[in-house]
Design an enzyme around this catalytic site. Structure first.
Site, mmCIF file in Angstrom:
data_model
loop_
_atom_site.group_PDB
_atom_site.id
_atom_site.type_symbol
_atom_site.label_atom_id
_atom_site.label_comp_id
_atom_site.label_asym_id
_atom_site.label_seq_id
_atom_site.Cartn_x
_atom_site.Cartn_y
_atom_site.Cartn_z
ATOM 1 N N SER A 114 0.856 -1.184 0.000
ATOM 2 C CA SER A 114 0.000 0.000 0.000
ATOM 3 C C SER A 114 0.893 1.234 0.000
ATOM 4 C CB SER A 114 -0.854 -0.038 1.263
ATOM 5 O OG SER A 114 -1.249 1.248 1.640
ATOM 6 N N CYS A 116 0.837 3.553 1.940
ATOM 7 C CA CYS A 116 1.157 4.024 3.293
ATOM 8 C C CYS A 116 2.468 3.447 3.823
ATOM 9 C CB CYS A 116 0.015 3.777 4.264
ATOM 10 S SG CYS A 116 -0.179 2.061 4.690
ATOM 11 N N LYS A 147 3.388 -4.330 6.289
ATOM 12 C CA LYS A 147 3.489 -4.419 4.824
ATOM 13 C C LYS A 147 4.939 -4.268 4.366
ATOM 14 C CE LYS A 147 -0.463 -5.578 3.627
ATOM 15 N NZ LYS A 147 -0.659 -6.802 2.822
HETATM 16 O O1 GFB Z 1 -9.517 6.417 3.412
HETATM 17 P P1 GFB Z 1 -9.001 6.786 4.743
HETATM 18 O O2 GFB Z 1 -9.675 6.188 5.921
HETATM 19 O O3 GFB Z 1 -7.481 6.387 4.843
HETATM 20 O O4 GFB Z 1 -9.075 8.381 4.929
HETATM 21 P P2 GFB Z 1 -6.009 7.018 4.716
HETATM 22 C C1 GFB Z 1 -8.633 9.270 3.955
HETATM 23 C C2 GFB Z 1 -8.942 10.690 4.369
HETATM 24 O O5 GFB Z 1 -10.360 10.883 4.297
HETATM 25 C C3 GFB Z 1 -8.522 11.052 5.791
HETATM 26 C C4 GFB Z 1 -10.813 11.518 5.492
HETATM 27 O O6 GFB Z 1 -8.026 12.384 5.799
HETATM 28 C C5 GFB Z 1 -9.835 10.995 6.549
HETATM 29 O O7 GFB Z 1 -9.862 11.810 7.705
HETATM 30 N N1 GFB Z 1 -12.224 11.187 5.734
HETATM 31 C C6 GFB Z 1 -13.234 12.092 5.701
HETATM 32 C C7 GFB Z 1 -12.745 9.993 6.083
HETATM 33 N N2 GFB Z 1 -14.381 11.515 6.046
HETATM 34 C C8 GFB Z 1 -14.113 10.207 6.284
HETATM 35 C C9 GFB Z 1 -14.921 9.116 6.695
HETATM 36 O O8 GFB Z 1 -16.122 9.220 6.920
HETATM 37 N N3 GFB Z 1 -14.296 7.904 6.819
HETATM 38 C C10 GFB Z 1 -12.953 7.754 6.570
HETATM 39 N N4 GFB Z 1 -12.410 6.530 6.691
HETATM 40 N N5 GFB Z 1 -12.161 8.798 6.220
HETATM 41 C C11 GFB Z 1 -5.469 4.510 5.084
HETATM 42 C C12 GFB Z 1 -4.561 3.769 5.994
HETATM 43 O O9 GFB Z 1 -5.164 5.830 5.311
HETATM 44 O O10 GFB Z 1 -5.241 4.249 3.718
HETATM 45 C C13 GFB Z 1 -4.415 2.372 5.601
HETATM 46 O O11 GFB Z 1 -5.008 3.940 7.322
HETATM 47 C C14 GFB Z 1 -4.219 2.155 4.119
HETATM 48 O O12 GFB Z 1 -3.335 1.826 6.306
HETATM 49 C C15 GFB Z 1 -5.216 2.941 3.333
HETATM 50 O O13 GFB Z 1 -2.929 2.521 3.736
HETATM 51 C C16 GFB Z 1 -4.990 2.836 1.848
HETATM 52 O O14 GFB Z 1 -5.674 7.256 3.283
HETATM 53 O O15 GFB Z 1 -5.819 8.172 5.621
#
Ligand code: GFB
Length: 323
Positions: A114, A116, A147
């Site tokens: 990934s 990340c 990972k």
């Molecule tokens: O997709 P996401 O959870 O993962 O969040 P990451 C991406 C961005 O969207 C963050 C915002 O800045 C969140 O704060 N966001 C806004 C939200 N609203 C929401 C919501 O309702 N739900 C979620 N989930 N996010 C992950 C990693 O990071 O990416 C994993 O934690 C992995 O390890 C994955 O690498 C691909 O992109 O921040």
């Protein structure tokens, strides 16, 4: 170098580990055109965290190639609040699948990572060479460390045992088959659920986590599966390969696009008590492009397909459960 056009999937027995997940189910779809037999390990009798169960099943089934798409995954909240599961499950799954693949003589294995895995403040777009050059994003360091260990396992087995094990690093994935549970999901499925429910309830606003100003790059899962199959057939080297569409968006633009796709016309409320995560993580895809692969699904078309899948498979079941 890297290009090895000799590996054919035709007439091979291919194990897609994690066949029921977002990536695994896209791989199963994509492999249908390859003239191969796709096998899946039964979840109830084969726990990939258990080496004994896994090796017994692999000796019985004898897969020739393996896509390791099984993993403990989740969005920013799940990563941040369940660190033990994210590090332990992924370390165990990867170690067991890599070792069992060597022991039963798998011809080729692809490990999935990934974006990340890269340092929080890596140069953008992030080249593969940025791996292990700086500190990780704290919210997903547990998953990232696991990972990175997976990449190193593959490289070590290639060096010491001559195993044809390769690793690919897709950027944030989304699409049909995603997890739409708000406490576990990534941002795309979460916002689809929230916008859909706000539309049905005529709610004045939809809640978005963080500031909306961080940027993310989203790869449609069927494009990702296509890239993985392409590299399985054409790539054989220890270097990792990034997969992405080559462009990213601020979360606030993603919110507008999802509201448009869902048909929600209300406002947006940002909950800044929730973490933003990494400020940006767009991968440099020039290596994959030089090998001959690129993504082709525009973000809006991918979101429309994902929303359709959500309506047909998740929202419709919830309606039936309520009725
Ligand atoms: O997709 P996401 O959870 O993962 O969040 P990451 C991406 C961005 O969207 C963050 C915002 O800045 C969140 O704060 N966001 C806004 C939200 N609203 C929401 C919501 O309702 N739900 C979620 N989930 N996010 C992950 C990693 O990071 O990416 C994993 O934690 C992995 O390890 C994955 O690498 C691909 O992109 O921040």
């Amino acid at each position: 170098m890297s290009i090895s056009p000799s590996y054919t999937l035709r007439n091979k027995r291919i194990w897609v580990a994690g066949h029921g997940g977002l990536v695994g189910s896209a791989l199963v779809r994509r492999l249908q055109g390859e003239g191969c037999e796709v096998v899946a390990a039964p979840r109830d009798s084969v726990d990939l965290r258990r080496p004994d169960q896994l090796e017994r099943w692999m000796r019985e089934v004898k897969p020739q190639a393996v896509f390791l798409a099984a993993a403990r995954v989740g969005g920013i909240y799940a990563n941040d609040t369940r660190p033990a599961e994210f590090i332990y499950d992924n370390l165990m799954i990867q170690s067991n699948v890599v070792e069992a693949s060597r022991r039963v003589g798998v011809e080729k294995l692809m490990l999935l990572g990934s974006s990340c895995i890269y340092p929080r403040l890596a140069p953008q777009p992030i080249p593969e060479s940025a791996l292990l050059t700086g500190p990780l994003e704290p919210t997903n360091q547990w998953y990232a460390i696991a990972k990175i260990a997976g990449i190193k396992l593959g490289q070590a087995y290639r060096r010491q045992y001559g195993c044809d094990f390769v690793s690919v690093m897709p950027t944030n994935l989304y699409g049909p088959g995603d997890n739409f549970d708000l406490m576990q999901s990534h941002v795309v499925p979460a916002l689809i659920v929230k916008a859909h429910q706000a539309k049905l309830a005529n709610a004045p606003t939809v809640e978005v986590w963080g500031t909306g100003s961080v940027r993310r790059e989203f790869l449609f899962v069927d494009d990702a599966a296509d890239g993985m199959v392409f590299l399985m057939k054409n790539y054989s080297d220890e270097g990792i390969v990034n997969l992405g569409p080559g462009s990213d968006v601020p979360i606030r633009d993603l919110v507008s696009l999802i509201c448009k796709v869902v048909g929600y016309k209300g406002g947006v409320r940002y909950d800044t008590s929730r973490p933003d995560g990494a400020p940006r993580k767009m991968v440099d895809t020039s290596y994959a492009a030089s090998l001959g692969w690129q993504a082709h699904t525009p973000l809006q078309a991918g979101l429309e397909a994902t929303y359709r899948w959500y309506l047909d498979h998740v929202a419709s079941q919830e309606r039936r459960a309520v009725a």
